[in-house]
Design a protein around this motif. Structure first.
Motif, short mmCIF file in Angstrom:
data_model
loop_
_atom_site.label_atom_id
_atom_site.label_comp_id
_atom_site.label_asym_id
_atom_site.label_seq_id
_atom_site.Cartn_x
_atom_site.Cartn_y
_atom_site.Cartn_z
N SER A 153 0.88 -1.28 -0.24
CA SER A 153 0.39 0.08 -0.22
C SER A 153 0.83 1.25 -0.32
CB SER A 153 -1.02 -0.04 1.50
OG SER A 153 -1.79 1.45 1.51
N TYR A 154 1.63 1.61 0.78
CA TYR A 154 2.71 2.48 0.38
C TYR A 154 3.39 2.44 -0.78
CZ TYR A 154 6.68 5.64 2.18
OH TYR A 154 7.94 5.99 2.22
N ARG A 155 4.40 1.64 -1.88
CA ARG A 155 4.37 2.13 -2.73
C ARG A 155 3.51 2.13 -3.77
NH1 ARG A 155 7.36 -3.73 -1.56
NH2 ARG A 155 9.36 -2.89 -0.74
N ALA A 156 2.35 1.96 -3.51
CA ALA A 156 1.48 2.35 -4.59
C ALA A 156 1.02 3.93 -4.17
CB ALA A 156 -0.10 1.39 -3.96
N ARG A 157 0.66 4.02 -3.36
CA ARG A 157 0.55 5.20 -3.23
C ARG A 157 1.37 6.22 -2.90
NH1 ARG A 157 0.27 3.40 2.94
NH2 ARG A 157 1.94 4.71 4.17
N THR A 158 2.64 5.94 -2.70
CA THR A 158 3.86 7.01 -2.58
C THR A 158 4.00 7.18 -4.26
OG1 THR A 158 5.14 5.77 -2.34
CG2 THR A 158 4.51 6.74 -0.72
N SER A 159 3.59 6.20 -5.19
CA SER A 159 3.96 6.59 -6.40
C SER A 159 2.24 6.59 -7.20
CB SER A 159 4.59 5.14 -6.57
OG SER A 159 3.13 4.27 -7.14
N GLU A 160 1.49 7.19 -6.55
CA GLU A 160 0.22 8.30 -7.44
C GLU A 160 0.34 9.41 -7.48
OE1 GLU A 160 -2.45 3.97 -6.04
OE2 GLU A 160 -2.29 5.67 -5.66
N PRO A 161 -0.10 10.15 -8.35
CA PRO A 161 -0.60 11.50 -7.50
C PRO A 161 -0.96 11.59 -6.41
CG PRO A 161 -1.60 11.36 -9.92
CD PRO A 161 -1.34 9.75 -9.35
N GLN A 162 -0.93 12.70 -5.72
CA GLN A 162 -1.27 13.05 -4.13
C GLN A 162 -2.50 13.56 -3.92
OE1 GLN A 162 -0.14 10.85 -2.14
NE2 GLN A 162 1.30 10.06 -3.52
N SER A 163 -3.47 13.14 -3.71
CA SER A 163 -4.64 14.21 -3.78
C SER A 163 -4.44 15.48 -1.98
CB SER A 163 -5.30 13.67 -3.76
OG SER A 163 -5.71 13.06 -5.09
N PRO A 164 -5.67 16.53 -1.59
CA PRO A 164 -5.51 16.97 -0.51
C PRO A 164 -5.87 16.36 0.12
CG PRO A 164 -5.83 18.12 -2.80
CD PRO A 164 -6.45 17.14 -3.23
N ALA A 165 -6.00 16.11 1.78
CA ALA A 165 -6.77 15.34 2.86
C ALA A 165 -8.22 15.29 2.74
CB ALA A 165 -6.52 15.44 3.89
N THR A 166 -9.25 14.50 3.26
CA THR A 166 -10.23 14.66 3.20
C THR A 166 -10.43 15.23 4.50
OG1 THR A 166 -11.04 12.57 1.66
CG2 THR A 166 -12.19 13.95 3.53
N VAL A 167 -9.80 15.10 5.84
CA VAL A 167 -9.97 16.29 6.91
C VAL A 167 -8.89 17.48 6.60
CG1 VAL A 167 -10.28 16.30 9.62
CG2 VAL A 167 -11.72 14.29 8.03
N GLN A 168 -9.63 18.44 6.74
CA GLN A 168 -8.93 19.75 6.83
C GLN A 168 -8.67 20.31 7.89
OE1 GLN A 168 -6.68 21.01 4.40
NE2 GLN A 168 -7.16 18.93 2.77
N VAL A 169 -8.00 20.07 8.55
CA VAL A 169 -7.87 20.19 10.29
C VAL A 169 -8.29 22.20 10.68
CG1 VAL A 169 -6.53 20.28 12.51
CG2 VAL A 169 -7.06 18.06 11.02
N ASN A 170 -7.32 22.92 9.57
CA ASN A 170 -7.74 24.33 9.82
C ASN A 170 -9.03 24.57 9.17
OD1 ASN A 170 -5.06 23.94 10.93
ND2 ASN A 170 -4.25 24.49 8.94
N GLU A 171 -9.82 23.89 9.12
CA GLU A 171 -10.92 23.57 8.92
C GLU A 171 -12.11 23.95 9.71
OE1 GLU A 171 -11.87 22.52 4.68
OE2 GLU A 171 -10.21 23.84 4.01
N VAL A 172 -11.65 23.39 10.87
CA VAL A 172 -12.55 22.60 11.60
C VAL A 172 -12.63 24.08 12.75
CG1 VAL A 172 -13.19 20.93 13.31
CG2 VAL A 172 -12.08 20.35 11.77
N THR A 173 -13.87 24.63 12.73
CA THR A 173 -13.93 25.31 14.68
C THR A 173 -14.98 24.55 15.41
OG1 THR A 173 -15.94 26.13 12.80
CG2 THR A 173 -13.62 27.42 12.05
N SER A 174 -14.56 25.72 16.89
CA SER A 174 -15.51 24.59 17.38
C SER A 174 -16.93 26.04 17.61
CB SER A 174 -14.78 25.18 19.01
OG SER A 174 -14.77 27.07 18.68
#
Length: 364
Positions: free
Chosen positions: A343-364
């Motif tokens: 899985s590591y080898r596959a994903r690191t050789s693929e185009p990278q996409s932004p994370a689904t969970v964007q921590v900075n967008e979560v507010t209290s």
């Protein structure tokens, strides 16, 4: 985010200065180098049934969850965390591993949910994962990938493969085919029994109050060479903030909001097995009266979205172990190591996409 109170810190007796923090960050970078795990495989076979290969599992995850380039093929949805582990020294009675010597070790980790679709909405019943990576001054490492279940549903690579395939949603309902799952359970009574145990311990409100367990058995080796079977768990020291029902990332958002107010902690509890306890079958629980050892406290202080340079890129291979911790003959350990590497080898050789969970967008 509130910071823990300042105090004199040490890394197994070494003062933790700005220079040593930077050195620790460099050590975390070393996690990204060891992508193939602890075992060098002479061939591509894993085990079981029809001679499964690592590629079979990658194809399986894609068939069940879809193809999502750049993400883990399982536990695709997650967030990265950092912190430290304070050992109290009591684990030294069981193992000579450096992690159990009294002192502090930096930790990099990742919370996740099971499944290969990073865009899937959070559900309370999804298995919650916690991967942790410890790096030590002598160059050794300890990595552990845990989940919040009391037992694992499968005791063989073939069983995991068959269950995952049987769990594939049917397009017309979005749910697994009942006939396929019924046939699987009839062929795998060990999974049927394990699921009955899992149902007796429903999941808690969120990540922060979940207990994360190794489930597989390992052997701890002390200075005299005595080998002791051990299973470990990280036991929460706080309640969890309740998730807001209806949010697609409700479990992650609740975790983020809680960590924005201060650090979270778990106790590392070592459960000591006896010669009569199963060591190669994680579907079987150990009796509740087994001796336990409180080995120290994990404190997680920061949380951020999966991105280059943090735990997004760490392979939490369960066979990356320091001296003093050895694997059992549980067949799932070598299979996990092999598939994680694929899985590591596959994903690191693929185009990278932004994370689904964007921590900075979560507010209290």
């Amino acid at each position: 985010m509130d910071k823990p109170p300042k105090k004199s810190l040490s890394w197994h007796g070494t003062p933790l200065t700005r220079r040593s923090v930077l050195a620790g960050a460099a050590a975390v970078g070393a996690f990204l180098i060891v992508d193939f795990g602890a075992v060098a495989y002479a061939n591509n076979w894993i085990a079981g049934g029809r001679r499964l290969t690592r590629a079979d599992f990658i194809d399986l995850f894609r068939a069940v969850s879809g193809n999502h380039p750049g993400f883990r093929k399982n536990h695709a949805k997650g967030v990265a965390v950092t912190g430290y582990f304070d050992s109290n020294g009591d684990g030294c009675a069981l193992s000579k591993a450096v992690v159990f010597a009294a002192g502090r070790t930096p930790v990099s980790g990742r919370f996740s949910l099971s499944g290969g679709d990073p865009d899937a909405a959070d559900t309370a019943g999804a298995a919650r994962g916690l991967g942790l990576a410890f790096a030590f001054p002598d160059g050794s490492q300890w990595r552990t990938a845990m989940i919040n279940l009391p037992v694992f549903p499968d005791n063989s690579p073939q069983g995991f493969y068959d269950r995952t395939l049987a769990s594939k949603p049917v397009p017309s309902t979005g749910q697994p085919d009942p006939a396929a799952m019924s046939a699987f359970l009839a062929a795998h009574p060990e999974t049927k029994a394990a699921m009955a145990i899992i149902k007796t311990q429903p999941p808690t409100k969120g990540f922060a109050d979940s207990t994360f367990r190794s489930l597989n058995t390992f052997f701890f080796v002390d200075d005299a060479g005595t080998r002791t079977p051990v299973r470990w768990s990280f036991v929460p020291q706080q309640d969890a903030a309740p998730p807001k029902t209806g949010e697609p990332d409700m479990l992650f958002d609740a975790l983020i909001r809680q960590m924005q107010t201060g650090p979270l902690q778990w106790k590392l509890v070592l459960t000591v097995g006896t010669p009569d306890d199963p060591v190669t079958d994680p579907t079987l629980p150990w009796p509740g009266d087994r001796r336990t050892v409180d080995a120290g406290t994990l404190t997680l202080t920061t949380i951020e979205a999966d991105q280059p340079g943090n735990a997004r890129d760490i392979n939490f291979d369960p066979l990356v172990l320091p001296e003093g911790i050895e694997p059992s003959d549980d067949p799932l350990l070598s299979a996990r190591s092999a598939v994680y590497a694929a899985s590591y080898r596959a994903r690191t050789s693929e185009p990278q996409s932004p994370a689904t969970v964007q921590v900075n967008e979560v507010t209290s």
